[in-house]
Structure formats: C-alpha cells, structure tokens
Design an enzyme around this catalytic site. Structure first.
Site, PDB file in Angstrom:
ATOM      1  N   ASP A 135       1.432  -0.229 -11.320  1.00 37.85           N
ATOM      2  CA  ASP A 135       1.281  -0.973 -10.072  1.00 37.85           C
ATOM      3  C   ASP A 135       0.499   0.323  -9.094  1.00 37.85           C
ATOM      4  O   ASP A 135       0.968   1.360  -9.270  1.00 37.85           O
ATOM      5  CB  ASP A 135       2.639  -1.434  -9.440  1.00 37.85           C
ATOM      6  CG  ASP A 135       3.129  -2.796 -10.044  1.00 37.85           C
ATOM      7  OD1 ASP A 135       2.272  -3.434 -10.595  1.00 37.85           O
ATOM      8  OD2 ASP A 135       4.344  -3.045  -9.922  1.00 37.85           O
ATOM      9  N   ARG A 185      -6.287  -3.687 -13.165  1.00 38.43           N
ATOM     10  CA  ARG A 185      -5.813  -4.798 -12.440  1.00 38.43           C
ATOM     11  C   ARG A 185      -6.343  -4.930 -11.014  1.00 38.43           C
ATOM     12  O   ARG A 185      -6.134  -3.868 -10.384  1.00 38.43           O
ATOM     13  CB  ARG A 185      -4.456  -4.987 -12.621  1.00 38.43           C
ATOM     14  CG  ARG A 185      -3.623  -6.285 -11.812  1.00 38.43           C
ATOM     15  CD  ARG A 185      -2.223  -6.143 -11.774  1.00 38.43           C
ATOM     16  NE  ARG A 185      -1.748  -6.319 -13.033  1.00 38.43           N
ATOM     17  CZ  ARG A 185      -0.460  -6.235 -13.603  1.00 38.43           C
ATOM     18  NH1 ARG A 185       0.103  -5.404 -12.803  1.00 38.43           N
ATOM     19  NH2 ARG A 185      -0.290  -6.403 -14.882  1.00 38.43           N
TER      20      ARG A 185
END
Ligand code: FDA
Length: 306
Positions: A135, A185
């Site tokens: 992340d 991502r």
C-alpha cells in the site's frame, strides 16, 4: 473542508477514542470492514471469490512506533496466509501490506525493520503461491516505500505497489514502473497532501489519473486500475482494448459499488476486491468517510436510526 476535517481526525487520538467507543459506529464500520479477525477475513474471501471476483486482504493497522506491534502484524499476515491456503483461496486471494504497520516509522532502523518484516510476509506468500502488494501512505513515505519495493523485487519479482495519481511525481513513477513483471495498483490517493506535492483540484487529479493510466497501459507491466469512478473505469477499458484480459485488472474496495464489481467480473474482466479486516479500523474508516459526503450522511443516519 469536510474532507480535510475528516482526514485530520483520522490522525487524532482523541477523536479516535470517541469514535471507537461509540457502539453505534459498529454497524457503519461493518459496511467497509470484513470483521475483527482472520476467520471473518477468510469467510469474506470465500463469499467474494464464489462469484468470480478476486481478493486482496489488508490486516488493518498503520503508523506503529512499537517493534512488538510490528512483529505481531507480521505474525497476523503469516497466519492469514496459512489459513487462505487451508481454505484453498491462494489462487484468487493475495495480501496488501502497509509498511508503516510493519515498522517503517520505528525511531531506530525503521526502514530496515520494515524491509525485513515485509520480506518474511513475501516469503510466506511465495510459499503458498500468492503475491503481495505494498500500500502507499502519505507522500513522506513514497521514496522509502519504492526503495523497499526495489529491494523486495530482487527476491520476489512479483511484489506490487500502489501509486497515487494525486501526487505530481506519479506520472514519472508510472513510466519508471511500467516494465515487464511490474504490478502497479493505480489509485487517486486518500491522504491530506500539500499543494507543493499534490494536485488539489478533483479535475486535476482525474486528469493525472488518465495520464498515469496511459503510461501503465502502454508499458509491459501489469496495471491494476483501483477506482470506483465510472469515467475512469470506462477510459481504462478503452486503453486496454488491445490487451488480453489477463494482463491487467480492476480493483475496488470492499463495501463500495459491489454490484458494479460483479458486473465488471461477469463481463470477463479480472475484478479484485480490497478486503480489510482487524480491530485497528479507525484510520481506514475515516479515510472512507472523507472520500464521499454520502458516506458521512450514511454514518450520521445510522447514529440516529440504529
Ligand atoms: P472518487 O472517490 O473520486 O469517486 C469517483 C466516483 O466513483 C464518484 O463520483 C461515484 O460516481 C463513484 N463512487 C465512489 N464511491 C462510491 C460509492 N460508495 N457508491 C457509488 N458510487 C461511488 N489510497 C491510498 O492513498 N493508498 C493506497 O494504498 C490505496 N489503496 C487502494 C486500493 C484499492 C483497491 C482502491 C480501490 C483504493 C485504494 N486507495 C488507496 C483509495 C483511493 O486513493 C481513493 O481514495 C478511493 O479509491 C476513492 O477514489 P475513487 O477513484 O473511487 O474516486
């Protein structure tokens, strides 16, 4: 203004205590969070993969200044990976890791500890045949996170990372990471960032997202289109029309637009759902409220009707 206030509250200990202690918060939190423990996470994974979607699991927690807590987070991921394997889900479920939850902010040797901790999670993920995506947190961590990504990829070339379109640097980061085997991502970005580093206007963020998407789709990596925005999803589909469906994927958060998630999957695309679980839900929950005034209204309504 509401967004700024909620993002400021997401890092306030006092507001955290208030929100966490309000029992009425629970039903609203449940919309965005699978449950408190690994059993809930594995059960939710089973439900999501049953209709053809994929999953990435986040053991909630961030910003730890405590080495024991960072080590406990690693153990939680190892346990999760074992249980995903037992349940037969590792083909469709991977994990997402926040480096600040595994030691990045520890006052002594934080980056080194985060790298070693992330390495243990990657090793366990590789052993059960799945992947890890890092992340991305606020802009002060971007260089450190991309540095750790580079180190991890030496042994685990399938490790992916999140890039945030609201950062002015990200278009270049997308070009740098659009190479064979690279999994990126792409999201808009969820933190409060200064104008010196981030676009402030929603339209500028959306335009940046499209430029970043073009760079990723033109490259040889594996783009992961993480957005609930119908316009950006349509643009991604156009940009990917010459790619085969197994060379990119769409991603959305658990609890947000589930019908659209199923529609995209049923149309023959890969759709992955980001499923957070655990009791450290406060920061994640507040960022979801900040994204959308309707979520705040939903939260307030539930306080008066529950
Ligand atoms: P935005 O919030 O601007 O919404 C655009 C449009 O989408 C809305 O106008 C509406 O049409 C539709 N929409 C959105 N929410 C809806 C809802 N509840 N119901 C119906 N329609 C809705 N951020 C970060 O900083 N670091 C990270 O590591 C990650 N990781 C991450 C993983 C994944 C898989 C996702 C999907 C997102 C993230 N994020 C993130 C969060 C991300 O940065 C961003 O804050 C949210 O995804 C919200 O941005 P959208 O692109 O969805 O657009």
């Amino acid at each position: 203004m509401l967004r700024s206030a909620l993002l400021a509250a997401s890092r306030s200990g006092a507001v955290r205590e208030l929100v966490e202690r309000t029992p009425l918060t629970r039903p609203v939190v449940k919309r965005f969070i699978s449950g408190d423990d690994v059993a809930a996470a594995v059960a939710t994974t089973g439900e999501v993969v049953a209709d053809g979607r994929y999953v990435t699991l986040d053991h909630l927690g961030e910003d730890t200044r405590d080495a024991a807590q960072a080590a406990a987070t690693v153990e939680a991921y190892l346990d999760l990976l074992r249980k995903l394997e037992l349940a037969g889900h590792t083909e469709r479920a991977e994990v997402s890791v926040k480096l600040s939850a595994v030691g990045q902010f520890l006052p002594v040797d934080g980056e080194k500890i985060a790298l070693e901790n992330a390495r243990r999670i990657c090793s366990a993920a590789g052993a059960v045949g799945t992947t890890v995506t890092l992340d991305m947190e606020d802009h002060t961590t971007t260089d450190s996170t991309l540095g750790i990504l580079r180190e991890l990829r030496v042994d685990f070339p399938w490790v992916g990372a999140v890039l945030q379109a609201y950062l002015k640097r990200t278009e270049q980061d997308c070009r740098d990471l659009a190479h064979v085997g690279s999994r990126v991502r792409l999201c808009k970005g969820a933190y409060q960032e200064p104008a010196s580093v981030a676009f402030q206007d929603k339209t500028d963020v959306d335009r940046s997202y499209v430029r970043c998407l073009k760079a990723l789709m033109a490259g040889a990596g594996y783009p992961m289109v993480a957005s609930h925005d119908p316009r950006l999803i349509a643009i991604a589909g156009e940009l990917a029309k010459d790619r085969s469906p197994d060379t990119y994927e769409y991603q959305m958060l658990y609890g947000i637009r589930p019908d659209e998630q199923r529609r995209i999957a049923a149309a023959g695309n890969r759709m992955r759902v980001y499923v957070p679980y655990g009791d450290q839900w406060y920061g994640y929950f507040m960022r979801r409220l900040a994204e959308r005034p309707a979520n705040v209204a939903f939260f307030l309504r539930s306080l008066v009707t529950t």
